[in-house]
Enzyme design. Sequence first.
Site, PDB file in Angstrom:
ATOM      1  N   GLY A  68       0.814  -1.207   0.000  1.00 34.52           N
ATOM      2  CA  GLY A  68       0.000   0.000   0.000  1.00 34.52           C
ATOM      3  C   GLY A  68       0.846   1.255   0.000  1.00 34.52           C
ATOM      4  O   GLY A  68       2.019   1.235   0.397  1.00 34.52           O
ATOM      5  N   GLU A  82      -0.053  -4.965  12.914  1.00 26.61           N
ATOM      6  CA  GLU A  82      -0.670  -6.189  12.433  1.00 26.61           C
ATOM      7  C   GLU A  82      -0.952  -6.043  10.937  1.00 26.61           C
ATOM      8  O   GLU A  82      -1.261  -4.965  10.456  1.00 26.61           O
ATOM      9  CB  GLU A  82      -1.984  -6.427  13.193  1.00 26.61           C
ATOM     10  CG  GLU A  82      -2.690  -7.698  12.782  1.00 26.61           C
ATOM     11  CD  GLU A  82      -3.940  -7.980  13.636  1.00 26.61           C
ATOM     12  OE1 GLU A  82      -3.948  -7.610  14.829  1.00 26.61           O
ATOM     13  OE2 GLU A  82      -4.886  -8.552  13.086  1.00 26.61           O
ATOM     14  N   TYR A 141      -3.273  -6.575   7.838  1.00 25.51           N
ATOM     15  CA  TYR A 141      -4.686  -6.801   7.519  1.00 25.51           C
ATOM     16  C   TYR A 141      -4.763  -7.287   6.070  1.00 25.51           C
ATOM     17  O   TYR A 141      -4.581  -6.491   5.140  1.00 25.51           O
ATOM     18  CB  TYR A 141      -5.506  -5.530   7.769  1.00 25.51           C
ATOM     19  CG  TYR A 141      -5.514  -5.198   9.245  1.00 25.51           C
ATOM     20  CD1 TYR A 141      -6.470  -5.745  10.091  1.00 25.51           C
ATOM     21  CD2 TYR A 141      -4.493  -4.429   9.804  1.00 25.51           C
ATOM     22  CE1 TYR A 141      -6.431  -5.492  11.460  1.00 25.51           C
ATOM     23  CE2 TYR A 141      -4.451  -4.182  11.168  1.00 25.51           C
ATOM     24  CZ  TYR A 141      -5.425  -4.714  11.985  1.00 25.51           C
ATOM     25  OH  TYR A 141      -5.369  -4.483  13.334  1.00 25.51           O
ATOM     26  N   ASP A 179      -8.759  12.170   9.551  1.00 21.77           N
ATOM     27  CA  ASP A 179      -8.531  11.742   8.169  1.00 21.77           C
ATOM     28  C   ASP A 179      -9.294  10.444   7.906  1.00 21.77           C
ATOM     29  O   ASP A 179      -8.732   9.459   7.431  1.00 21.77           O
ATOM     30  CB  ASP A 179      -7.029  11.590   7.898  1.00 21.77           C
ATOM     31  CG  ASP A 179      -6.695  11.573   6.406  1.00 21.77           C
ATOM     32  OD1 ASP A 179      -7.576  11.918   5.592  1.00 21.77           O
ATOM     33  OD2 ASP A 179      -5.553  11.214   6.062  1.00 21.77           O
ATOM     34  N   ARG A 230      -9.579   4.621   2.604  1.00 20.24           N
ATOM     35  CA  ARG A 230      -8.206   4.115   2.507  1.00 20.24           C
ATOM     36  C   ARG A 230      -7.562   3.996   3.878  1.00 20.24           C
ATOM     37  O   ARG A 230      -6.508   3.368   4.021  1.00 20.24           O
ATOM     38  CB  ARG A 230      -7.353   5.039   1.636  1.00 20.24           C
ATOM     39  CG  ARG A 230      -7.739   4.999   0.169  1.00 20.24           C
ATOM     40  CD  ARG A 230      -6.637   5.552  -0.726  1.00 20.24           C
ATOM     41  NE  ARG A 230      -6.916   5.241  -2.110  1.00 20.24           N
ATOM     42  CZ  ARG A 230      -7.524   6.091  -2.967  1.00 20.24           C
ATOM     43  NH1 ARG A 230      -7.876   7.292  -2.561  1.00 20.24           N
ATOM     44  NH2 ARG A 230      -7.756   5.736  -4.213  1.00 20.24           N
TER      45      ARG A 230
HETATM   46  P1  ADP Z   1      -0.566   7.059   4.935  1.00 24.16           P
HETATM   47  O1  ADP Z   1      -0.438   7.712   6.271  1.00 24.16           O
HETATM   48  O2  ADP Z   1       0.620   7.309   4.076  1.00 24.16           O
HETATM   49  O3  ADP Z   1      -1.854   7.400   4.264  1.00 24.16           O
HETATM   50  P2  ADP Z   1      -1.682   4.494   5.663  1.00 24.16           P
HETATM   51  O4  ADP Z   1      -1.426   4.079   7.061  1.00 24.16           O
HETATM   52  O5  ADP Z   1      -3.023   5.052   5.381  1.00 24.16           O
HETATM   53  O6  ADP Z   1      -0.535   5.489   5.192  1.00 24.16           O
HETATM   54  O7  ADP Z   1      -1.405   3.250   4.712  1.00 24.16           O
HETATM   55  C1  ADP Z   1      -1.435   3.387   3.296  1.00 24.16           C
HETATM   56  C2  ADP Z   1      -2.119   2.183   2.671  1.00 24.16           C
HETATM   57  O8  ADP Z   1      -1.369   0.993   2.971  1.00 24.16           O
HETATM   58  C3  ADP Z   1      -3.525   1.908   3.211  1.00 24.16           C
HETATM   59  O9  ADP Z   1      -4.491   2.640   2.487  1.00 24.16           O
HETATM   60  C4  ADP Z   1      -3.658   0.415   2.992  1.00 24.16           C
HETATM   61  O10 ADP Z   1      -3.996   0.163   1.642  1.00 24.16           O
HETATM   62  C5  ADP Z   1      -2.225  -0.100   3.222  1.00 24.16           C
HETATM   63  N1  ADP Z   1      -2.041  -0.547   4.624  1.00 24.16           N
HETATM   64  C6  ADP Z   1      -1.689   0.243   5.654  1.00 24.16           C
HETATM   65  N2  ADP Z   1      -1.560  -0.463   6.801  1.00 24.16           N
HETATM   66  C7  ADP Z   1      -1.847  -1.732   6.495  1.00 24.16           C
HETATM   67  C8  ADP Z   1      -1.901  -2.960   7.258  1.00 24.16           C
HETATM   68  N3  ADP Z   1      -1.625  -2.976   8.563  1.00 24.16           N
HETATM   69  N4  ADP Z   1      -2.250  -4.094   6.618  1.00 24.16           N
HETATM   70  C9  ADP Z   1      -2.535  -4.072   5.291  1.00 24.16           C
HETATM   71  N5  ADP Z   1      -2.488  -2.971   4.528  1.00 24.16           N
HETATM   72  C10 ADP Z   1      -2.154  -1.797   5.100  1.00 24.16           C
HETATM   73 MG    MG Z   2      -3.686   6.899   4.847  1.00 23.85          MG
HETATM   74 MG    MG Z   3      -1.584   9.143   7.244  1.00 20.05          MG
END
Ligand code: ADP
Ligand code: MG
Ligand code: MG
Length: 358
Positions: free
Chosen positions: A44, A109, A111, A162, A166
């Site tokens: 991601g 973790e 997901y 936020d 996503r």
């Molecule tokens: P940002 O702060 O850059 O937006 P996020 O924490 O929202 O980062 O993570 C970006 C993307 O990565 C998420 O939209 C999801 O698709 C994927 N993702 C984030 N954390 C996990 C996780 N623990 N397990 C699976 N996919 C994840």
């Molecule tokens: Mg995000």
């Molecule tokens: Mg973020």
Amino acid sequence: ALFLGYRMMRGKHKPSLSALDVMETANTDSSVNLDNLKLLELIGRGRYGAVFRGDLSGRCVAVKLFSATNRQNFTNECLIYSLPLLEHDNIARFLTADHRSTEPLIVMENYPHGSLCQYLSLHTVDWWTCLRMCLGVTRGLSFLHTELCRADQYKPAVAHRDVTSRNILVRSDLTCVLADFGLSMKLPGTRSSRHGDDDTMAISEVGTVRYMAPEVLGGALNLRDCESALKQVDVYALALIYWESFRRCRDLFPGESVPEFQLAFQVEVGNHPSFEEMQILVLREKHRPKFPEVWKENSSLLHSLKETMEDCWDQDAEARLSAQCAEERLCDLLTAHTHNHRNLSHGRWSPQVGSSSP
Ligand code: ADP
Ligand code: MG
Ligand code: MG
């Protein structure tokens, strides 16, 4: 070791740790050894980080890497995850963080279905699953918004700031958790004796433009009651999540094909809306996502569902439901479903069946 150990996170914190305290906490006998962390596959990307599936001593984890320029976002996310009493079924599970490297990282973790947006793009869902997913997100938000005191531990109310599809993650059993606390903020609450928070961020105009509430777009966030105002902004975005989810619910499109997944307002403003475009659409024209034609159906379940969305995205922030109240509404829908289900002896249940007009 300078990283924040897993055991540490399980509740020995004093309530008022600053982000820096958290970062500098030595925890030598931590059960997590990041030397054994392997990054396997990019899963991601967000605005601030790249997320990898990883292996930590044989355990499948997710690793969020922040670029060096996003250290503030990293620090804030760690600070939120380190709050006491934050563990909840519908809050993403933090394992550890490392701030030593040039790219700070958070281990959490994994997901397996990724974000709610990713999941709904690929799959449709039945009414019960959809309701359970939305209820989970709502429970997570309602918990986040709640100030808690237990023995000597204190969890302040937190605004997410936020909420987007996503930033919601999906477990393999299709339950959902709230994630990405990079922009989240502790709210003053009743114990507002603390001062000099070194990482206070701009109160207004943060988040994802697509999901910004009208008062944020108008720069008219009520800062006199900042606590409620920020919660109301979260609930507005929650309503858009409901719309995105239920548009992928098979049972709500009987006898026709389920429309492709769409982000809220995607039809109106496309994939990269500007702040100004959202201002015109949501603030000035008071536009909201349209309900599909078939939802005009006079079923009481559908009626309550639409009403719940409308009450959550109300133009008047103060008229919106609280996350707690939205949770109760969805619980009622779930009960109604179970009730209908039990009373139907034939055929596949769908919300159109067995319900009377309101
Ligand atoms: P940002 O702060 O850059 O937006 P996020 O924490 O929202 O980062 O993570 C970006 C993307 O990565 C998420 O939209 C999801 O698709 C994927 N993702 C984030 N954390 C996990 C996780 N623990 N397990 C699976 N996919 C994840
Ligand atoms: Mg995000
Ligand atoms: Mg973020």
